[in-house]
Enzyme design. Structure first.
Site, PDB file in Angstrom:
ATOM      1  N   GLY A 252       4.787  -8.284   2.116  1.00  0.00           N
ATOM      2  CA  GLY A 252       4.369  -9.048   3.298  1.00  0.00           C
ATOM      3  C   GLY A 252       5.173 -10.340   3.377  1.00  0.00           C
ATOM      4  O   GLY A 252       4.656 -11.396   3.750  1.00  0.00           O
TER       5      GLY A 252
ATOM      6  N   GLY B  65       5.687 -12.826   6.708  1.00  0.00           N
ATOM      7  CA  GLY B  65       4.591 -13.535   7.359  1.00  0.00           C
ATOM      8  C   GLY B  65       4.670 -15.036   7.180  1.00  0.00           C
ATOM      9  O   GLY B  65       5.623 -15.574   6.598  1.00  0.00           O
ATOM     10  N   GLN B  66       3.635 -15.703   7.691  1.00  0.00           N
ATOM     11  CA  GLN B  66       3.609 -17.173   7.666  1.00  0.00           C
ATOM     12  C   GLN B  66       3.704 -17.689   6.226  1.00  0.00           C
ATOM     13  O   GLN B  66       4.494 -18.595   5.937  1.00  0.00           O
ATOM     14  CB  GLN B  66       2.309 -17.663   8.312  1.00  0.00           C
ATOM     15  CG  GLN B  66       2.271 -19.170   8.524  1.00  0.00           C
ATOM     16  CD  GLN B  66       0.868 -19.713   8.722  1.00  0.00           C
ATOM     17  OE1 GLN B  66      -0.128 -18.977   8.685  1.00  0.00           O
ATOM     18  NE2 GLN B  66       0.774 -20.998   8.930  1.00  0.00           N
TER      19      GLN B  66
ATOM     20  N   ASP C 141       8.614  -6.008   3.230  1.00  0.00           N
ATOM     21  CA  ASP C 141       7.771  -6.101   4.425  1.00  0.00           C
ATOM     22  C   ASP C 141       7.897  -4.793   5.191  1.00  0.00           C
ATOM     23  O   ASP C 141       8.868  -4.052   5.015  1.00  0.00           O
ATOM     24  CB  ASP C 141       8.222  -7.274   5.310  1.00  0.00           C
ATOM     25  CG  ASP C 141       7.113  -7.750   6.237  1.00  0.00           C
ATOM     26  OD1 ASP C 141       6.477  -8.774   5.923  1.00  0.00           O
ATOM     27  OD2 ASP C 141       6.881  -7.081   7.274  1.00  0.00           O
ATOM     28  N   ILE C 142       6.934  -4.544   6.069  1.00  0.00           N
ATOM     29  CA  ILE C 142       7.004  -3.333   6.902  1.00  0.00           C
ATOM     30  C   ILE C 142       8.026  -3.526   8.029  1.00  0.00           C
ATOM     31  O   ILE C 142       8.568  -2.571   8.556  1.00  0.00           O
ATOM     32  CB  ILE C 142       5.601  -2.975   7.451  1.00  0.00           C
ATOM     33  CG1 ILE C 142       5.592  -1.545   7.976  1.00  0.00           C
ATOM     34  CG2 ILE C 142       5.140  -3.971   8.508  1.00  0.00           C
ATOM     35  CD1 ILE C 142       4.184  -1.015   8.229  1.00  0.00           C
TER      36      ILE C 142
ATOM     37  N   ASN D 278       5.368  -0.377   3.024  1.00  0.00           N
ATOM     38  CA  ASN D 278       4.169  -0.175   3.833  1.00  0.00           C
ATOM     39  C   ASN D 278       3.007  -0.018   2.852  1.00  0.00           C
ATOM     40  O   ASN D 278       2.957   0.961   2.111  1.00  0.00           O
ATOM     41  CB  ASN D 278       4.353   1.082   4.692  1.00  0.00           C
ATOM     42  CG  ASN D 278       3.086   1.446   5.447  1.00  0.00           C
ATOM     43  OD1 ASN D 278       2.063   0.772   5.336  1.00  0.00           O
ATOM     44  ND2 ASN D 278       3.159   2.525   6.208  1.00  0.00           N
TER      45      ASN D 278
ATOM     46  N   TYR E 114     -12.267  -9.013   9.007  1.00  0.00           N
ATOM     47  CA  TYR E 114     -11.364  -9.719   8.097  1.00  0.00           C
ATOM     48  C   TYR E 114     -12.155 -10.354   6.953  1.00  0.00           C
ATOM     49  O   TYR E 114     -11.807 -10.202   5.777  1.00  0.00           O
ATOM     50  CB  TYR E 114     -10.621 -10.789   8.886  1.00  0.00           C
ATOM     51  CG  TYR E 114      -9.740 -11.696   8.067  1.00  0.00           C
ATOM     52  CD1 TYR E 114      -8.586 -11.213   7.459  1.00  0.00           C
ATOM     53  CD2 TYR E 114     -10.054 -13.044   7.910  1.00  0.00           C
ATOM     54  CE1 TYR E 114      -7.770 -12.052   6.715  1.00  0.00           C
ATOM     55  CE2 TYR E 114      -9.241 -13.886   7.173  1.00  0.00           C
ATOM     56  CZ  TYR E 114      -8.107 -13.388   6.573  1.00  0.00           C
ATOM     57  OH  TYR E 114      -7.311 -14.219   5.846  1.00  0.00           O
TER      58      TYR E 114
ATOM     59  N   LYS F  56     -12.055  -9.309   2.987  1.00  0.00           N
ATOM     60  CA  LYS F  56     -11.643 -10.256   1.935  1.00  0.00           C
ATOM     61  C   LYS F  56     -12.729 -10.367   0.857  1.00  0.00           C
ATOM     62  O   LYS F  56     -12.423 -10.432  -0.327  1.00  0.00           O
ATOM     63  CB  LYS F  56     -11.340 -11.630   2.535  1.00  0.00           C
ATOM     64  CG  LYS F  56     -10.028 -11.679   3.325  1.00  0.00           C
ATOM     65  CD  LYS F  56      -8.818 -11.507   2.416  1.00  0.00           C
ATOM     66  CE  LYS F  56      -7.501 -11.549   3.146  1.00  0.00           C
ATOM     67  NZ  LYS F  56      -6.349 -11.188   2.300  1.00  0.00           N
TER      68      LYS F  56
ATOM     69  N   ILE G 271      -3.954 -22.470   7.288  1.00  0.00           N
ATOM     70  CA  ILE G 271      -2.702 -23.031   6.767  1.00  0.00           C
ATOM     71  C   ILE G 271      -1.775 -23.416   7.912  1.00  0.00           C
ATOM     72  O   ILE G 271      -1.504 -22.617   8.805  1.00  0.00           O
ATOM     73  CB  ILE G 271      -2.050 -22.049   5.786  1.00  0.00           C
ATOM     74  CG1 ILE G 271      -3.007 -21.901   4.607  1.00  0.00           C
ATOM     75  CG2 ILE G 271      -0.698 -22.570   5.316  1.00  0.00           C
ATOM     76  CD1 ILE G 271      -2.539 -20.990   3.550  1.00  0.00           C
TER      77      ILE G 271
HETATM   78  N1  SER Z   1      -6.389 -18.684   8.826  1.00  0.00           N
HETATM   79  C1  SER Z   1      -7.049 -17.431   8.703  1.00  0.00           C
HETATM   80  C2  SER Z   1      -7.556 -16.973  10.011  1.00  0.00           C
HETATM   81  O1  SER Z   1      -7.783 -17.806  10.852  1.00  0.00           O
HETATM   82  C3  SER Z   1      -8.201 -17.562   7.762  1.00  0.00           C
HETATM   83  O2  SER Z   1      -7.901 -16.984   6.556  1.00  0.00           O
HETATM   84  O3  SER Z   1      -7.760 -15.811  10.187  1.00  0.00           O
END
Ligand code: SER
Length: 318
Positions: free
Chosen positions: A9, A12-13, A35-36, A53, A143, A147, A173
């Site tokens: 990954g 990503g950010q 990454d995919i 993947n 989500y 987690k 973040i």
């Molecule tokens: N920044 C993430 C979100 O907003 C939280 O883990 O989904």
């Protein structure tokens, strides 16, 4: 022994900046970005890249076999807002991606695994202020509960298989190098782009929605400190609470106005992300991270705002 680090990954950010930090620390050739999607320029030009993947275990098996990683960072995930649009895919990817990596880490004797959790593991009945490490956790987004279940799997693999897996519950973040990917906290990044490009921003969260946040520099520092800490210091094998700062859209806008007096903000009436934000903590108690691996954030809201405006201005050529 020299490290071989696989980052899954990487586009990503967080991945984009973590790969750079790991390459600086361990040497470019030691860090395999994967990454995919096609790699971003900064990733492709600074070291090895592989397509991965996380839902294709054979493909992952091949990567583990080829590179025999000593450390794996699994960052591929579907975040909170996107997860509500694609709930089954979010569950599948966030859960089975993790289980595939945990299994392969056991099979190939990977020394350390990092997997990010989130403030999204908390829910409407968790305490909102200074949310403790252990409390009621009733997340109501896919989500969030993927987690939370993932944290349980991490602790389980540590207990049953002795796997050295480590995790952080990241707050929102904030960064400028790579775009954020479908989260509820993304407003706090979009606002900087719009401030610089148009001088005005419509926030999808209401003025007084307080959320825990962190500048990317601190998030990377925290991740590396956790991964470098001696195993005997790691008392939490689910995921560590981690705090940087907390602020509302109105407070962030005020801070931007200190540097851009003409900046103006407005607020959307109805946005599905508001309900997600309302179910999350406003601030986090991270005393265990401080005790176990000396965590201390460096950025507050003022410094974050100055850095974001300065760096984005340069990168957008404004
Ligand atoms: N920044 C993430 C979100 O907003 C939280 O883990 O989904």
């Amino acid at each position: 022994m020299s490290e071989k680090i696989l980052v899954i990954g990487a586009n990503g950010q967080i991945g984009t900046e973590l790969v750079t930090a790991l390459r600086n620390q361990y040497g470019a050739e030691q860090v395999i970005a994967s990454d995919i999607n096609n790699p971003a320029y900064a990733i492709r030009n600074s070291g090895p890249f592989e397509f991965a993947n996380v839902l294709d275990k054979e493909n992952l098996h091949h990567l583990f076999h080829k590179h025999q990683p000593t450390q794996v960072y699994l960052l591929a995930a579907i975040l909170s807002a996107t997860g509500e649009q694609k709930p089954k895919l979010a569950w599948d990817l966030n859960m089975n991606g993790l289980i595939h990596v945990l299994d392969l880490a056991v099979e190939f004797g990977t020394a350390k695994v990092f997997w990010p959790s989130s403030i999204a593991v908390f829910g409407p009945n968790s305490p909102k202020q200074n949310t403790p490490q252990y409390c009621i956790m009733d997340p109501n987004t896919v989500y969030g509960f993927s987690k939370l279940a993932g944290e349980r799997w991490c602790e389980y693999y540590h207990a049953k298989h002795g796997l050295d897996v480590r995790s952080i519950r990241y707050p929102g973040i904030i960064s400028w190098k790579a775009a954020p990917g479908g989260g509820t906290t993304d407003y706090a990044i979009h606002i900087f782009y719009e401030a610089l490009k148009t001088g005005t921003y419509q926030s999808f969260l209401s003025a007084n929605t307080m959320l825990p946040m962190m500048y990317m520099y601190d998030a990377i520092r925290a991740t590396l400190s956790l991964m470098e800490a001696p195993a005997e210091n790691i008392s939490i094998r689910s995921s560590y609470n981690l705090a940087g700062m907390s602020f509302t859209p109105a407070q962030l806008a005020e801070q931007i106005k200190q540097q851009m007096p003409d900046f103006s903000i407005s607020y959307a009436d109805h946005d599905p992300r508001q309900a997600i934000a309302d179910s999350w903590p406003q601030s986090i108690d991270d005393s265990q991270a401080k005790t176990d691996w000396n965590w201390q954030p460096e950025y507050d809201l003022k410094r974050l705002t100055e850095e974001m405006l300065k760096n984005l201005k340069n990168s957008l050529n404004l």
